[in-house]
Every structure is written in C-alpha cells, then in structure tokens.
Enzyme design. Structure first.
Site, PDB file in Angstrom:
ATOM      1  N   ARG A   1       0.863  -1.190   0.000  1.00 13.81           N
ATOM      2  CA  ARG A   1       0.000   0.000   0.000  1.00 13.81           C
ATOM      3  C   ARG A   1       0.896   1.236   0.000  1.00 13.81           C
ATOM      4  O   ARG A   1       2.111   1.128   0.134  1.00 13.81           O
ATOM      5  CB  ARG A   1      -1.015   0.002   1.154  1.00 13.81           C
ATOM      6  CG  ARG A   1      -0.618  -0.587   2.455  1.00 13.81           C
ATOM      7  CD  ARG A   1       0.481   0.119   3.200  1.00 13.81           C
ATOM      8  NE  ARG A   1       0.219   1.537   3.359  1.00 13.81           N
ATOM      9  CZ  ARG A   1       1.136   2.441   3.587  1.00 13.81           C
ATOM     10  NH1 ARG A   1       2.413   2.088   3.686  1.00 13.81           N
ATOM     11  NH2 ARG A   1       0.843   3.714   3.718  1.00 13.81           N
ATOM     12  N   ARG A  59      -7.633  -0.351  -6.625  1.00 16.25           N
ATOM     13  CA  ARG A  59      -7.860   0.778  -5.713  1.00 16.25           C
ATOM     14  C   ARG A  59      -8.009   2.048  -6.558  1.00 16.25           C
ATOM     15  O   ARG A  59      -7.198   2.282  -7.459  1.00 16.25           O
ATOM     16  CB  ARG A  59      -6.704   0.919  -4.709  1.00 16.25           C
ATOM     17  CG  ARG A  59      -6.582  -0.282  -3.765  1.00 16.25           C
ATOM     18  CD  ARG A  59      -5.647  -0.011  -2.601  1.00 16.25           C
ATOM     19  NE  ARG A  59      -6.235   0.915  -1.640  1.00 16.25           N
ATOM     20  CZ  ARG A  59      -5.554   1.424  -0.603  1.00 16.25           C
ATOM     21  NH1 ARG A  59      -4.294   1.114  -0.420  1.00 16.25           N
ATOM     22  NH2 ARG A  59      -6.151   2.257   0.232  1.00 16.25           N
ATOM     23  N   GLN A  97      -1.896   2.882  10.021  1.00 15.54           N
ATOM     24  CA  GLN A  97      -0.600   2.881   9.326  1.00 15.54           C
ATOM     25  C   GLN A  97       0.452   3.661  10.109  1.00 15.54           C
ATOM     26  O   GLN A  97       1.645   3.374  10.011  1.00 15.54           O
ATOM     27  CB  GLN A  97      -0.737   3.489   7.917  1.00 15.54           C
ATOM     28  CG  GLN A  97      -1.523   2.652   6.941  1.00 15.54           C
ATOM     29  CD  GLN A  97      -2.994   3.044   6.886  1.00 15.54           C
ATOM     30  OE1 GLN A  97      -3.562   3.483   7.889  1.00 15.54           O
ATOM     31  NE2 GLN A  97      -3.617   2.886   5.746  1.00 15.54           N
ATOM     32  N   ASP A 103      -1.906  10.848  -2.305  1.00 20.39           N
ATOM     33  CA  ASP A 103      -2.351   9.782  -3.212  1.00 20.39           C
ATOM     34  C   ASP A 103      -2.691  10.314  -4.596  1.00 20.39           C
ATOM     35  O   ASP A 103      -2.541   9.607  -5.594  1.00 20.39           O
ATOM     36  CB  ASP A 103      -3.539   9.043  -2.613  1.00 20.39           C
ATOM     37  CG  ASP A 103      -3.056   8.162  -1.480  1.00 20.39           C
ATOM     38  OD1 ASP A 103      -2.950   8.665  -0.346  1.00 20.39           O
ATOM     39  OD2 ASP A 103      -2.715   6.994  -1.729  1.00 20.39           O
ATOM     40  N   LYS A 122      -4.533  10.240   2.986  1.00 25.69           N
ATOM     41  CA  LYS A 122      -5.236   9.416   3.973  1.00 25.69           C
ATOM     42  C   LYS A 122      -6.248  10.219   4.786  1.00 25.69           C
ATOM     43  O   LYS A 122      -5.985  11.361   5.167  1.00 25.69           O
ATOM     44  CB  LYS A 122      -4.191   8.782   4.898  1.00 25.69           C
ATOM     45  CG  LYS A 122      -4.710   7.869   5.970  1.00 25.69           C
ATOM     46  CD  LYS A 122      -5.637   6.794   5.458  1.00 25.69           C
ATOM     47  CE  LYS A 122      -5.031   5.954   4.359  1.00 25.69           C
ATOM     48  NZ  LYS A 122      -6.027   5.105   3.667  1.00 25.69           N
TER      49      LYS A 122
HETATM   50  O1  MRU Z   1      -4.494   3.372   2.207  1.00 26.43           O
HETATM   51  P1  MRU Z   1      -3.011   3.542   2.072  1.00 26.43           P
HETATM   52  O2  MRU Z   1      -2.245   3.002   3.242  1.00 26.43           O
HETATM   53  O3  MRU Z   1      -2.496   3.032   0.754  1.00 26.43           O
HETATM   54  O4  MRU Z   1      -2.820   5.114   2.079  1.00 26.43           O
HETATM   55  C1  MRU Z   1      -1.529   5.642   1.962  1.00 26.43           C
HETATM   56  C2  MRU Z   1      -1.492   7.110   2.091  1.00 26.43           C
HETATM   57  O5  MRU Z   1      -2.491   7.778   2.212  1.00 26.43           O
HETATM   58  C3  MRU Z   1      -0.151   7.741   1.961  1.00 26.43           C
HETATM   59  O6  MRU Z   1      -0.057   8.885   2.739  1.00 26.43           O
HETATM   60  C4  MRU Z   1       0.068   8.132   0.490  1.00 26.43           C
HETATM   61  O7  MRU Z   1      -0.169   7.044  -0.346  1.00 26.43           O
HETATM   62  C5  MRU Z   1       1.424   8.629   0.261  1.00 26.43           C
HETATM   63  S1  MRU Z   1       2.604   7.330   0.251  1.00 26.43           S
HETATM   64  C6  MRU Z   1       4.126   7.946  -0.104  1.00 26.43           C
END
Ligand code: MRU
Length: 360
Positions: A51, A94, A203, A244, A255
C-alpha cells in the site's frame, strides 16, 4: 524482527517473482509474500499487503509484467488485447492513488511502442517495471533532500508531525513525507517525529512508528484526535504528509484525517507540507472535487482486531481518503523542488512540453 538501520524495500524483483513485505503483519512480523501471477498482485494491492501510492504503482508495474508473461499468443494484436485486460484487472484494485494508473499506462505505452517479437517485448516490459522501481527510489531521495529547502530553520531540532505512512514502505524505499524526515534526521535538523496513529488501518502506529524505530529516529505516537492539542502546546513545528493524488490546482487527496490536520495547522500558523513525486499529480483533474475517493469495508471501523465495538443498528461510512484544499498547503515538495500549489500546473505543463517527463 529486523536489525536497526536495515534498508526497507517493500517491492523486490527476485529472479522470476516479486517479493512484497506483508504490511498487514507489521510490526509484529516482518515477512514477505511471493507473487508470481498478476491476479495475486491485484489481490495484494486490494488487501493492502502492499500500500502507499508510489509502492502501489511499482507493484502494479510488476503485475503488468507478470500478466504479460502468461499471455500465450505470438500475435501482436492479440497480445495487446489480452494485455489491456491485464491492465483493467490491476486498475480495478484501488481507485484513489493515481500512481497506480500512471504505472499501468506507462507499461501499456511501452507495449504499444515496442517493435520486436513477443518474447523481446516481455523482456522490455520487465525492464520497464524495474526502471519504474529504481526511479521511484531516486525520486524519493530527491524529494527528501528538496524538503530541507523549505522546512523551518527554527528551532535547530524540529518536531515534525506526519499522518499515515508515507515512508519507505509506501514507496520503492526512503519515502516521501518520511523521506523529508530521513533527510532532516541525516542533517541533524530533526528532534522528533510525531506520528498520528491513523484510524482505522493504523498505518501510523504500525508502519511509520516501525520505520522510525528501525532507523533510530525518535518517534512519539499520538492518536489522531491529539494532534490539535499537540499543536496548541507548541510541540509541532511542521506537518509533512504524503499524497495519493494531487489535482492540477494543488488540492491533495491523502489518507483520511489529513484535511483536518491541515485546518488545525493553519489555525496554529504551522507550515503544512505535502511531499510527493510528480507522478502523483493528476494534471487532467482541475480540482480535488474530481478525485475518486475509495470507500472501504465498514469492518475496518466497527471492529478492533476481532472485537466488534459497535451496537447493532449502526450505519457506517468509511472513506479511506480526504481532500485537503490547496489554500491550506504551504508547499508541495517534489523531486524538482518545492512549489506553491498554484505554481504546480505551470511547472507540469512545461515539463510535459519539454521532455515528456510526465505522461500517462
Ligand atoms: O491506504 P493507504 O495506506 O495506501 O494510504 C496511503 C497514504 O495515504 C499515503 O499517505 C500516500 O499514499 C502517500 S505514500 C508515499
């Protein structure tokens, strides 16, 4: 457990399969899952074994190769039809992180542009996935170092708050937001990281705290609702988060919980930085309202471990990301330097015209 200072690479090409660090098992177990088929890579992305936006992109690139190598035909047209189906499977995993779509598009473009036998094409697809992997590592190191240009210079030792995990685990290695943290630590400009636990998937607690401990970086874990209090108490000098998907106007999906952090940082006059590669910018979207937001299984919020924590009859809403408005962002730190959100589009367009560096 790993020993301290070991480099973390969440996606590794290993002779003829991919090894993924199983991020659903950290921090109690540091184990790898071996992936040999495109379908298994799609499942690993969906279930968050891998992820984080850039890491998902790298994993999808290898997934495209794994899908390609299973295609039996020697007919180019037929190969491309089946390769599009592989792309569609991976795209459906996703919806929010644009790096996924970016990497798939780059692999597709490679297939369309390569002349030669199907066997040669498959080898070139593997090379391209490995290049995407290697480039992301370099990009993150550059983001980390460019971040030093905009971090506050006072006090000497900064306390940086981060949310979720935008570290080595979320990229090919090194990280984006945690890349900035790593570079600041190397330059002795960092005193401490505050890590939001990041409900519901935790996370921050499970991954960011783990990465910091591996590197010997002092880390204090707080629950998400403690961030405003910490800012009010003067404990936080800057916020650095990943992304993202960033729209052309600088609005940033990250996130869930990032938006409220940005609002609170603004209220306390604390700089709020987004650290991300240019491949996370979706220049086709004018603003953040157009970014698709993933909704995940309600079980992520009604259960803690195996224990159900809510009464019957409750309804749930579990958006995995939110959009922070550009006006709340002090700068977007990329591998090409830090930009005010409203400078991003101009820079991106110039890059595309000059060298095709950004294309999907
Ligand atoms: O749901 P996730 O764990 O994939 O979400 C990850 C995030 O929101 C991170 O902050 C984002 O992907 C940046 S990763 C360098």
């Amino acid at each position: 457990m790993m020993s301290q200072n070991t480099q973390v690479y969440p996606v590794i090409w290993n002779e003829d399969s991919v090894l993924l660090i199983d991020q659903t098992r950290l921090p109690s177990e540091y184990t790898f899952v071996e992936i040999s088929r495109c379908e298994d890579m799609a499942e690993a992305i969906k279930t968050m074994i891998v992820r984080g936006a850039p890491a998902i992109g790298v994993a999808a690139a290898y997934g495209m190769y794994l899908g390609a190598r299973e295609i039996q035909t020697q007919d180019r047209e037929e190969f491309l039809i089946q390769f599009e189906q592989v792309a569609q499977l991976l795209r459906s995993t996703r919806p929010t992180a644009v790096n996924l779509f970016w990497a798939i598009a780059r692999m597709l473009r490679t297939a369309y542009e390569t002349i030669g036998s199907i066997e040669q094409l498959k080898q070139i697809l593997l090379n391209t996935a490995q290049t995407i992997n290697a480039e992301d590592l370099q990009t993150c190191q550059a983001i980390g170092d460019r971040g030093l240009e905009v971090l506050p210079t006072n006090p000497d030792k900064l306390s940086i708050l981060t949310h979720c995990n935008a570290g080595a685990l979320a990229t090919a290695g090194y990280g984006t937001a945690l890349g900035v943290v790593r570079s600041a630590w190397r330059e002795q400009r960092l005193g401490r990281v505050y890590a939001d636990e990041t409900r519901p998937r935790l996370q921050g607690a499970k991954l960011t705290a783990w990465e910091c401990v591996q590197e010997g970086i002092p880390v204090t874990l707080i629950t998400d609702s403690m961030a405003a209090h910490c800012m009010q108490r003067g404990l936080i000098h800057a916020v650095v988060v990943g992304a993202d998907r960033i729209a052309a106007n600088g609005d940033t999906a990250n996130k869930i919980g990032t938006y409220s952090l940005a609002l609170v940082a603004k209220a306390h006059n604390i700089p709020f930085f987004v650290a991300a590669p240019l491949s996370t910018v979706d220049f086709e979207l004018a603003s953040g309202s157009q970014i698709p937001i993933e909704e995940r299984d309600p079980a992520e919020i009604y259960a803690v471990g195996d224990t159900i924590i809510t009464p019957d009859g409750v309804e749930f809403y579990n958006p995995a990301f939110d959009v922070t408005l550009a006006e709340l962002i002090s700068a977007i730190i990329t591998e090409h330097g830090a930009f005010a959100p409203n400078e991003l589009q101009q820079f991106g367009t110039k890059q595309m015209v000059e060298n095709g560096a950004i294309s999907r």
